[in-house]
Scaffold this motif. Sequence first.
Motif, PDB file in Angstrom:
ATOM      1  N   GLU A 146       0.556  -1.232  -0.517  1.00  0.00           N
ATOM      2  CA  GLU A 146       0.381  -0.049   0.104  1.00  0.00           C
ATOM      3  C   GLU A 146       0.759   1.572  -0.158  1.00  0.00           C
ATOM      4  N   ILE A 147       1.813   1.191   0.644  1.00  0.00           N
ATOM      5  CA  ILE A 147       2.681   2.736   1.200  1.00  0.00           C
ATOM      6  C   ILE A 147       3.693   2.720  -0.868  1.00  0.00           C
ATOM      7  N   ALA A 148       3.867   1.552  -1.309  1.00  0.00           N
ATOM      8  CA  ALA A 148       4.325   2.065  -2.531  1.00  0.00           C
ATOM      9  C   ALA A 148       3.872   1.995  -3.237  1.00  0.00           C
ATOM     10  N   ARG A 149       2.353   1.757  -3.473  1.00  0.00           N
ATOM     11  CA  ARG A 149       1.443   2.325  -4.321  1.00  0.00           C
ATOM     12  C   ARG A 149       1.691   3.975  -3.846  1.00  0.00           C
ATOM     13  N   GLU A 155       7.260  -2.100  -6.131  1.00  0.00           N
ATOM     14  CA  GLU A 155       7.065  -2.725  -4.092  1.00  0.00           C
ATOM     15  C   GLU A 155       8.318  -3.328  -4.234  1.00  0.00           C
ATOM     16  N   ALA A 156       9.159  -3.326  -4.660  1.00  0.00           N
ATOM     17  CA  ALA A 156      10.504  -3.989  -4.251  1.00  0.00           C
ATOM     18  C   ALA A 156      11.050  -2.961  -3.864  1.00  0.00           C
ATOM     19  N   THR A 157      11.251  -1.605  -4.075  1.00  0.00           N
ATOM     20  CA  THR A 157      11.983  -0.499  -4.145  1.00  0.00           C
ATOM     21  C   THR A 157      11.221  -0.130  -2.363  1.00  0.00           C
ATOM     22  N   MET A 158      10.257  -0.289  -2.291  1.00  0.00           N
ATOM     23  CA  MET A 158       9.679  -0.290  -1.240  1.00  0.00           C
ATOM     24  C   MET A 158       9.958  -0.775   0.226  1.00  0.00           C
ATOM     25  N   LEU A 162      12.320  -0.169   3.233  1.00  0.00           N
ATOM     26  CA  LEU A 162      11.834  -0.527   4.698  1.00  0.00           C
ATOM     27  C   LEU A 162      13.239  -1.781   5.428  1.00  0.00           C
ATOM     28  N   THR A 163      13.960  -2.333   4.608  1.00  0.00           N
ATOM     29  CA  THR A 163      14.795  -3.175   5.290  1.00  0.00           C
ATOM     30  C   THR A 163      15.671  -2.624   5.634  1.00  0.00           C
ATOM     31  N   ARG A 164      15.884  -2.082   4.557  1.00  0.00           N
ATOM     32  CA  ARG A 164      17.559  -0.231   5.300  1.00  0.00           C
ATOM     33  C   ARG A 164      17.380   0.181   6.228  1.00  0.00           C
TER      34      ARG A 164
END
Lengths: 418, 116
Positions: A146-149, A155-158, A162-164
């Motif tokens: 949802e945040i990516a959208r 989505e992969a970027t988001m 978040l992981t980083r």
Amino acid sequence: MTPASLEQTRAAVKSIVREEWGRVLASLVGQLRDFALAEDVLQDAVVAALGHWPRDGVPARPRAWLLQTARRKAIDRLRRDANFQVKRAELAVLHEFDRQAGQDDVDETIADERLRLIFTCCHPALAEAARVALTLRTLGGLATEEIARAFLVPEATMVQRLTRAKRKIKTAGIPYEVPEPELWAERLGSVLSVIYLIFNEGYAATTGEAPTRGELCREAIRLGRILAQLVPGEPEAAGLLALMLLHDSRRVARSDAQGNLITLEQQDRTLWDRDLIAAGARLLEGALAQGSPGPYQIQAAISALHAQAPSYTATDWREITLLYGELYALQPSPVVRLNAAVALSFARGAEAALPTLADLERQGTLARYQPFHAAHADTLRRAGCKTAAANAYRQALALTRNAAERRFLEDRLGDVLG
Amino acid sequence: MKYMCLIYGDEAKHPQADTPEMGRLMQDYMAFTKDVQEKGVMVAGDPLEPVATATTVRVRGGKTETTDGPFAETKEQLGGYYILDCKDLDEAIAYAARIPTAAIGSIEVRPIMVFD
């Protein structure tokens, strides 16, 4: 259970999870001191809830259920961990929490944990985009997808963002604490600006077809409300919430059915949400009564004057000009100066504002700022300087990414050329 | 947690030896070092000679290549470091902000890697 009621329960579970996510996660981060682990085990607990609740019914205290299930998942994971010896101390702490289960889902405890979590998510050692994403994910309970959208990134970027961010929190030792008094003002400022950034992303929507993305506005308001409740002694937190409510009261009126942007001047004021205006004004009054005005309260006061004006021309532009002057004293930025000039153009006529706008153009700091060229063009048009206005409209158009705004500016350009 | 505070400053703007400015800077550094020692935070710390004394070494294809100067030409140069043992990043930031060069240059705060 019939498929229909199963669907209903699933929907109920989802909405409970969304509502409780931030609270439960805050509690888990506090107990586990590990952001990524807390999120993983809460995700596990949610999967378990989606399996159990439709079958056995939603428990009486879903928050306590999620917390306890997640904590047990954490205990399992830590036991399986290769570094079992190292994690022994953490396990002991978790078992202790588990023994006292039932006392840690109370609102007061959770409120403290949530406040800590907000400060962690908005820590200035994290990149701004990461702060925004992390706040929406952990406190808002929005899914990564949802945040990516909402931010128009894959989505992969988001996921990577978040992981980083979570890895940095862990390896750089970003504290999970309410900041010390000497850091409080700076850190609260960072929290307020993250929430306002989320709101503006939804409200101003610099890209894409729809001029507003209401979901982000609603989410920012929800976060603003949480923050205002957590720090009742901070009038700027209430000021920010008031500002967002007042802006949001105009959301429906800001675009037409085709998605064209409608300026404040041309909006149908009967579409403005009176309840939101009243709520915003009430909040602002309470904040101002604390006698410590700040940038958000002043901006809310400006927004309130617009919201309460019967028409664009009958707006108290003199008062708005004064308020922008106060804001400029606190935040001497070229953007504030631009807004002050626009207010002045209505308080004393378009010509009165042209010297400031010309000066801003000479300084060049706003050369890539689309709203500057749009306002400059409009002021020149009203002052009757058609050629200069056309020039400014073209510059504004070159910087416009929002399709609705592009159509609006093209129409205006056509007017001054025609 | 241990943090390395890398001290960067513009050598061209650095106070010259035997000037009152240099004397003040030295005093400030001595006061800061004394404070972190007394608080038990200091693990290590040293100033470095200017980049004019730097030598960069690379081994390529088994051959050692030695060149004069720092590995990268930058506006601010690495001039020294502290290793501080702090509770968390906020404490490290608070100490880094008190390193005298922070007021004119920049301090890069990096956690020291822990193998577990």
